[in-house]
Design a protein around this motif. Structure first.
Motif, PDB file in Angstrom:
ATOM      1  N   THR A 117     -12.719  -9.695   0.806  1.00 28.24           N
ATOM      2  CA  THR A 117     -14.146  -9.977   0.699  1.00 28.24           C
ATOM      3  C   THR A 117     -14.655  -9.434  -0.632  1.00 28.24           C
ATOM      4  OG1 THR A 117     -14.847  -7.918   1.775  1.00 28.24           O
ATOM      5  CG2 THR A 117     -14.372  -9.813   3.197  1.00 28.24           C
ATOM      6  N   LYS A 118     -15.935  -9.646  -0.903  1.00 24.63           N
ATOM      7  CA  LYS A 118     -16.527  -9.151  -2.138  1.00 24.63           C
ATOM      8  C   LYS A 118     -16.718  -7.642  -2.116  1.00 24.63           C
ATOM      9  CE  LYS A 118     -19.019 -13.411  -3.236  1.00 24.63           C
ATOM     10  NZ  LYS A 118     -20.343 -14.029  -3.515  1.00 24.63           N
ATOM     11  N   GLU A 119     -16.624  -7.032  -0.948  1.00 19.09           N
ATOM     12  CA  GLU A 119     -16.855  -5.597  -0.830  1.00 19.09           C
ATOM     13  C   GLU A 119     -15.603  -4.810  -0.453  1.00 19.09           C
ATOM     14  OE1 GLU A 119     -20.029  -4.996   1.897  1.00 19.09           O
ATOM     15  OE2 GLU A 119     -21.550  -5.893   0.579  1.00 19.09           O
ATOM     16  N   GLN A 120     -14.613  -5.467   0.153  1.00 23.87           N
ATOM     17  CA  GLN A 120     -13.396  -4.773   0.564  1.00 23.87           C
ATOM     18  C   GLN A 120     -12.182  -5.657   0.354  1.00 23.87           C
ATOM     19  OE1 GLN A 120     -13.797  -3.555   4.644  1.00 23.87           O
ATOM     20  NE2 GLN A 120     -15.220  -1.887   4.180  1.00 23.87           N
ATOM     21  N   ILE A 121     -11.093  -5.025  -0.079  1.00 18.32           N
ATOM     22  CA  ILE A 121      -9.807  -5.729  -0.227  1.00 18.32           C
ATOM     23  C   ILE A 121      -8.709  -4.816   0.297  1.00 18.32           C
ATOM     24  CG2 ILE A 121      -8.074  -6.553  -1.860  1.00 18.32           C
ATOM     25  CD1 ILE A 121     -10.213  -7.703  -3.556  1.00 18.32           C
ATOM     26  N   ILE A 122      -7.901  -5.370   1.189  1.00 16.94           N
ATOM     27  CA  ILE A 122      -6.722  -4.658   1.707  1.00 16.94           C
ATOM     28  C   ILE A 122      -5.519  -5.558   1.433  1.00 16.94           C
ATOM     29  CG2 ILE A 122      -5.582  -3.670   3.701  1.00 16.94           C
ATOM     30  CD1 ILE A 122      -8.288  -3.231   4.965  1.00 16.94           C
ATOM     31  N   ALA A 123      -4.567  -5.059   0.660  1.00 15.62           N
ATOM     32  CA  ALA A 123      -3.348  -5.800   0.343  1.00 15.62           C
ATOM     33  C   ALA A 123      -2.148  -5.016   0.842  1.00 15.62           C
ATOM     34  CB  ALA A 123      -3.230  -6.043  -1.153  1.00 15.62           C
ATOM     35  N   ALA A 124      -1.182  -5.721   1.431  1.00 11.54           N
ATOM     36  CA  ALA A 124       0.030  -5.090   1.959  1.00 11.54           C
ATOM     37  C   ALA A 124       1.244  -5.896   1.528  1.00 11.54           C
ATOM     38  CB  ALA A 124      -0.031  -4.991   3.485  1.00 11.54           C
ATOM     39  N   CYS A 125       2.391  -5.233   1.448  1.00  9.67           N
ATOM     40  CA  CYS A 125       3.630  -5.900   1.051  1.00  9.67           C
ATOM     41  C   CYS A 125       3.959  -7.018   2.028  1.00  9.67           C
ATOM     42  CB  CYS A 125       4.780  -4.893   0.998  1.00  9.67           C
ATOM     43  SG  CYS A 125       6.369  -5.609   0.507  1.00  9.67           S
ATOM     44  N   LYS A 126       4.456  -8.114   1.489  1.00 13.79           N
ATOM     45  CA  LYS A 126       4.758  -9.271   2.319  1.00 13.79           C
ATOM     46  C   LYS A 126       5.902  -8.982   3.289  1.00 13.79           C
ATOM     47  CE  LYS A 126       4.785 -14.277   1.589  1.00 13.79           C
ATOM     48  NZ  LYS A 126       3.323 -14.424   1.792  1.00 13.79           N
ATOM     49  N   ARG A 127       6.700  -7.977   3.009  1.00 10.54           N
ATOM     50  CA  ARG A 127       7.837  -7.636   3.865  1.00 10.54           C
ATOM     51  C   ARG A 127       7.546  -6.425   4.761  1.00 10.54           C
ATOM     52  NH1 ARG A 127      13.308  -8.436   0.182  1.00 10.54           N
ATOM     53  NH2 ARG A 127      12.764 -10.483  -0.675  1.00 10.54           N
ATOM     54  N   ASN A 132       9.920  -3.432   7.122  1.00 16.10           N
ATOM     55  CA  ASN A 132       9.190  -2.198   7.410  1.00 16.10           C
ATOM     56  C   ASN A 132       8.759  -1.489   6.123  1.00 16.10           C
ATOM     57  OD1 ASN A 132       8.006  -0.321   9.127  1.00 16.10           O
ATOM     58  ND2 ASN A 132       9.829   0.997   9.169  1.00 16.10           N
ATOM     59  N   CYS A 133       8.259  -2.278   5.164  1.00 13.28           N
ATOM     60  CA  CYS A 133       7.769  -1.723   3.896  1.00 13.28           C
ATOM     61  C   CYS A 133       6.308  -1.323   4.082  1.00 13.28           C
ATOM     62  CB  CYS A 133       7.898  -2.743   2.770  1.00 13.28           C
ATOM     63  SG  CYS A 133       7.384  -2.111   1.150  1.00 13.28           S
ATOM     64  N   MET A 134       5.978  -0.089   3.724  1.00 10.69           N
ATOM     65  CA  MET A 134       4.653   0.460   3.971  1.00 10.69           C
ATOM     66  C   MET A 134       3.746   0.405   2.746  1.00 10.69           C
ATOM     67  SD  MET A 134       4.988   1.023   7.084  1.00 10.69           S
ATOM     68  CE  MET A 134       3.387   1.762   7.358  1.00 10.69           C
ATOM     69  N   TRP A 135       4.142  -0.320   1.680  1.00 14.69           N
ATOM     70  CA  TRP A 135       3.266  -0.393   0.503  1.00 14.69           C
ATOM     71  C   TRP A 135       1.965  -1.092   0.872  1.00 14.69           C
ATOM     72  CZ3 TRP A 135       0.492  -4.011  -2.010  1.00 14.69           C
ATOM     73  CH2 TRP A 135      -0.040  -3.670  -3.264  1.00 14.69           C
ATOM     74  N   HIS A 136       0.854  -0.493   0.475  1.00 15.96           N
ATOM     75  CA  HIS A 136      -0.442  -1.113   0.701  1.00 15.96           C
ATOM     76  C   HIS A 136      -1.470  -0.460  -0.217  1.00 15.96           C
ATOM     77  CE1 HIS A 136      -0.861   2.486   3.237  1.00 15.96           C
ATOM     78  NE2 HIS A 136      -2.175   2.371   3.016  1.00 15.96           N
TER      79      HIS A 136
END
Length: 313
Positions: A117-127, A132-136
């Motif tokens: 959204t324009k106020e929040q962005i949450i991105a996480a690894c596609k895997r 079980n990749c915890m990158w975010h």
């Protein structure tokens, strides 16, 4: 596998020019002995023997013989685009999205936007589920100043899928436009083919002609505004000028068949009126010739007293 009579220098020259990171060598019909090495060891004189060398423990053996300097791409700094919690992005959500794309392309991984959204962005690894990749990364908008801040960041990949490639699904014409805007400002006639070549050589990325074309158009619109709107303003300028500057002459010339703009002529009445009281003069003008005659041609122009028409000699 090289089956011809290649010496070590030829092999190293090929490896250096190809920017190889690891070398696997298989030799048939003879031993493989680098120049300067001790050849007193036992070598079997068997025409069918194969000798292979694979670097152990990922040691860069090629650098021992090849001293070329690796080329640093313009994308090298992208690996540090996402660094730490509290990092701010003055351009707001648009800048954060663009930087996140650049970071993922350089590091070499794919991500999903869990929230966008324009106020929040949450991105996480596609895997995150398969490996079980915890990158975010989690970033939000600070409404007081309009900046975007990173609130939470796990910058470690456990999936083993961080491999940089020349193609990436996050490539877009918007990203291309942001990277070439400076070049478009300096060189307006930049062609899409020039952009494709520039990304290949300087960025190490393969982009399609479609992205390059739209990137050039976006960059021109951002710098010079939309051309269609500027031509529409010409009609408005003509009407308003003729209303406020009576007896002024403004003519817009265009191709009536296709409606394409050609040129515009503007002459304000104050300028026309001022020339009525100018005295006749004689002046010299020089026309430079680009043919065999290397020089210039002088022309004298004056006002004919009998006919009132200018003459040229």
């Amino acid at each position: 596998m090289l089956r011809n009579d290649y010496d070590l220098n030829t092999l190293l020259s090929f490896a250096c020019s190809s920017d190889l990171e690891h070398v696997n060598v298989s030799v048939q019909n003879g031993p493989f002995i680098p120049h300067g090495e001790d050849d007193s060891g036992n070598q079997e004189d068997d025409s069918t023997i194969e000798w292979s060398y694979v670097p152990q423990d990922r040691v860069d053996t090629l650098s021992k013989y090849c001293h070329h300097e690796p080329k640093i791409l313009l994308t090298a700094s992208w690996a540090q685009a996402i660094r730490e919690v509290g990092q701010l992005f003055e351009g707001g959500v648009n800048e954060f999205r663009r930087v996140l794309k650049m970071y993922s392309m350089e590091v070499g991984f794919e991500y999903d936007l869990v929230k966008n959204t324009k106020e929040q962005i949450i991105a996480a690894c596609k895997r995150r589920e398969s490996n079980n990749c915890m990158w975010h990364v989690y970033a939000t908008l600070q409404k007081i100043n309009g900046y975007f801040y990173i609130r939470t960041l796990n910058n470690i990949h456990a999936c083993g899928g961080a491999i940089r490639t020349t193609k990436n699904s996050r490539m877009s014409s918007e990203l291309v436009a942001s990277l070439i805007s400076g070049k478009i400002r300096d060189k307006l006639l930049t062609r899409p083919t020039d952009v494709v070549y520039d990304f290949k050589v300087n960025y190490g990325l393969d982009i399609t002609y479609h992205y390059a074309w739209w990137g050039v158009e976006r960059a021109k619109n951002e710098i010079f505004d939309y051309q269609s709107l500027s031509f529409d303003l010409l009609r408005w300028y003509k009407e308003e000028t003729e209303k406020t500057n009576l007896r002024s002459i403004i003519e817009i010339d265009y191709d009536s068949n296709i409606g394409r703009f050609k040129r515009v002529f503007v002459s304000f009445y104050a300028c026309i009126y001022g020339f009525w009281y100018c005295r006749p003069i004689v002046f010299l003008d020089g026309t430079f010739l680009k043919g065999r005659y290397k020089g210039n041609l002088l022309a004298a122009t004056a006002k004919d007293g009998d006919q009132g028409n200018p003459t040229c000699t």
